[in-house]
Design a protein around this motif. Structure first.
Motif, PDB file in Angstrom:
ATOM      1  N   VAL A  86      56.066  31.963  27.325  1.00 29.81           N
ATOM      2  CA  VAL A  86      57.598  33.337  27.343  1.00 29.81           C
ATOM      3  C   VAL A  86      58.191  33.202  25.992  1.00 29.81           C
ATOM      4  O   VAL A  86      59.209  33.815  25.606  1.00 29.81           O
ATOM      5  CB  VAL A  86      58.318  33.494  28.681  1.00 29.81           C
ATOM      6  CG1 VAL A  86      57.476  33.517  29.115  1.00 29.81           C
ATOM      7  CG2 VAL A  86      58.622  31.839  28.397  1.00 29.81           C
ATOM      8  N   ASP A  87      57.805  31.904  24.893  1.00 31.00           N
ATOM      9  CA  ASP A  87      58.539  31.510  23.389  1.00 31.00           C
ATOM     10  C   ASP A  87      59.428  32.989  23.076  1.00 31.00           C
ATOM     11  O   ASP A  87      60.156  33.502  22.538  1.00 31.00           O
ATOM     12  CB  ASP A  87      57.937  30.565  23.024  1.00 31.00           C
ATOM     13  CG  ASP A  87      57.940  29.179  23.400  1.00 31.00           C
ATOM     14  OD1 ASP A  87      59.116  28.539  24.931  1.00 31.00           O
ATOM     15  OD2 ASP A  87      57.255  27.981  23.523  1.00 31.00           O
ATOM     16  N   ALA A  88      57.651  33.885  22.205  1.00 32.64           N
ATOM     17  CA  ALA A  88      58.212  34.523  21.654  1.00 32.64           C
ATOM     18  C   ALA A  88      59.334  35.656  21.994  1.00 32.64           C
ATOM     19  O   ALA A  88      60.037  36.584  21.860  1.00 32.64           O
ATOM     20  CB  ALA A  88      56.861  35.004  21.033  1.00 32.64           C
ATOM     21  N   VAL A 130      62.213  34.866  21.734  1.00 27.82           N
ATOM     22  CA  VAL A 130      63.039  34.757  21.246  1.00 27.82           C
ATOM     23  C   VAL A 130      63.805  36.107  20.412  1.00 27.82           C
ATOM     24  O   VAL A 130      65.024  35.900  20.388  1.00 27.82           O
ATOM     25  CB  VAL A 130      61.997  34.061  19.979  1.00 27.82           C
ATOM     26  CG1 VAL A 130      62.374  34.412  17.929  1.00 27.82           C
ATOM     27  CG2 VAL A 130      62.002  31.947  20.620  1.00 27.82           C
ATOM     28  N   ASP A 131      62.800  36.743  20.849  1.00 25.85           N
ATOM     29  CA  ASP A 131      62.984  39.359  20.625  1.00 25.85           C
ATOM     30  C   ASP A 131      63.909  38.630  20.855  1.00 25.85           C
ATOM     31  O   ASP A 131      65.012  39.568  20.756  1.00 25.85           O
ATOM     32  CB  ASP A 131      61.739  39.437  20.956  1.00 25.85           C
ATOM     33  CG  ASP A 131      60.661  39.142  19.600  1.00 25.85           C
ATOM     34  OD1 ASP A 131      60.574  38.502  18.275  1.00 25.85           O
ATOM     35  OD2 ASP A 131      59.078  39.901  19.935  1.00 25.85           O
ATOM     36  N   LEU A 132      64.305  38.224  22.490  1.00 25.61           N
ATOM     37  CA  LEU A 132      65.311  38.511  23.172  1.00 25.61           C
ATOM     38  C   LEU A 132      66.899  38.030  23.030  1.00 25.61           C
ATOM     39  O   LEU A 132      68.321  38.351  22.994  1.00 25.61           O
ATOM     40  CB  LEU A 132      65.433  38.062  24.529  1.00 25.61           C
ATOM     41  CG  LEU A 132      64.268  39.005  25.395  1.00 25.61           C
ATOM     42  CD1 LEU A 132      64.213  38.475  26.604  1.00 25.61           C
ATOM     43  CD2 LEU A 132      65.144  40.342  25.877  1.00 25.61           C
ATOM     44  N   GLY A 133      66.848  36.827  21.716  1.00 27.35           N
ATOM     45  CA  GLY A 133      67.330  36.353  21.164  1.00 27.35           C
ATOM     46  C   GLY A 133      67.898  34.668  21.841  1.00 27.35           C
ATOM     47  O   GLY A 133      69.245  34.459  21.953  1.00 27.35           O
ATOM     48  N   ILE A 134      67.180  34.515  23.052  1.00 20.06           N
ATOM     49  CA  ILE A 134      67.948  33.666  23.862  1.00 20.06           C
ATOM     50  C   ILE A 134      66.627  32.632  23.849  1.00 20.06           C
ATOM     51  O   ILE A 134      67.303  31.428  24.513  1.00 20.06           O
ATOM     52  CB  ILE A 134      68.116  33.901  25.296  1.00 20.06           C
ATOM     53  CG1 ILE A 134      67.136  34.788  25.462  1.00 20.06           C
ATOM     54  CG2 ILE A 134      68.900  34.988  24.645  1.00 20.06           C
ATOM     55  CD1 ILE A 134      66.732  34.703  27.207  1.00 20.06           C
ATOM     56  N   THR A 167      60.504  47.164  26.962  1.00 17.83           N
ATOM     57  CA  THR A 167      60.257  46.965  25.665  1.00 17.83           C
ATOM     58  C   THR A 167      59.355  45.672  25.555  1.00 17.83           C
ATOM     59  O   THR A 167      58.022  45.952  24.959  1.00 17.83           O
ATOM     60  CB  THR A 167      60.709  47.816  24.099  1.00 17.83           C
ATOM     61  OG1 THR A 167      60.951  49.220  24.966  1.00 17.83           O
ATOM     62  CG2 THR A 167      59.779  48.402  23.658  1.00 17.83           C
ATOM     63  N   LEU A 168      60.327  45.410  24.980  1.00 13.55           N
ATOM     64  CA  LEU A 168      59.354  43.671  25.020  1.00 13.55           C
ATOM     65  C   LEU A 168      58.962  43.594  25.711  1.00 13.55           C
ATOM     66  O   LEU A 168      58.184  42.468  25.162  1.00 13.55           O
ATOM     67  CB  LEU A 168      61.060  42.429  24.634  1.00 13.55           C
ATOM     68  CG  LEU A 168      62.109  43.409  23.125  1.00 13.55           C
ATOM     69  CD1 LEU A 168      62.959  42.301  23.452  1.00 13.55           C
ATOM     70  CD2 LEU A 168      60.736  42.501  22.212  1.00 13.55           C
ATOM     71  N   ALA A 169      59.754  43.737  26.813  1.00 13.95           N
ATOM     72  CA  ALA A 169      58.227  42.259  27.807  1.00 13.95           C
ATOM     73  C   ALA A 169      57.038  43.374  28.419  1.00 13.95           C
ATOM     74  O   ALA A 169      56.087  42.980  28.243  1.00 13.95           O
ATOM     75  CB  ALA A 169      59.704  42.685  29.580  1.00 13.95           C
ATOM     76  N   VAL A 170      56.931  44.388  27.973  1.00 20.37           N
ATOM     77  CA  VAL A 170      55.675  45.238  27.722  1.00 20.37           C
ATOM     78  C   VAL A 170      54.928  44.627  26.537  1.00 20.37           C
ATOM     79  O   VAL A 170      53.866  44.539  26.839  1.00 20.37           O
ATOM     80  CB  VAL A 170      56.002  46.722  27.701  1.00 20.37           C
ATOM     81  CG1 VAL A 170      54.521  47.036  26.975  1.00 20.37           C
ATOM     82  CG2 VAL A 170      55.984  46.935  29.541  1.00 20.37           C
ATOM     83  N   SER A 171      55.272  44.927  25.166  1.00 19.80           N
ATOM     84  CA  SER A 171      55.050  43.641  24.235  1.00 19.80           C
ATOM     85  C   SER A 171      53.985  42.496  23.965  1.00 19.80           C
ATOM     86  O   SER A 171      53.334  41.811  23.486  1.00 19.80           O
ATOM     87  CB  SER A 171      55.822  44.696  22.674  1.00 19.80           C
ATOM     88  OG  SER A 171      56.923  43.454  23.491  1.00 19.80           O
TER      89      SER A 171
END
Length: 57
Positions: free
Chosen positions: A42-44, A47-51, A31-35
């Motif tokens: 890929v920074d955002a 960050v959303d992945l927490g890494i 879902t995050l990858a699609v968004s």
């Protein structure tokens, strides 16, 4: 070689149904990858992945 209707039905397999589909909300990483698919970097996403880090230091 000729393929008849019975052979095609075996090769194609069963028709897809709603039961065979998935909801991507069940897969948070996807879902995050699609968004973030249109992000130029890929920074955002990281960050959303927490890494990732949201500071540019």
């Amino acid at each position: 070689m000729l393929v008849n209707e019975d052979t095609w039905s075996v090769l194609e397999g069963p028709e897809a149904s709603v039961e065979d589909s998935i909801d991507i909300s069940d897969l948070p990483g996807l879902t995050l990858a699609v968004s973030h698919a249109s992000d130029e970097n890929v920074d955002a996403y990281l960050v959303d992945l927490g890494i990732g880090s949201n500071n540019n230091a």
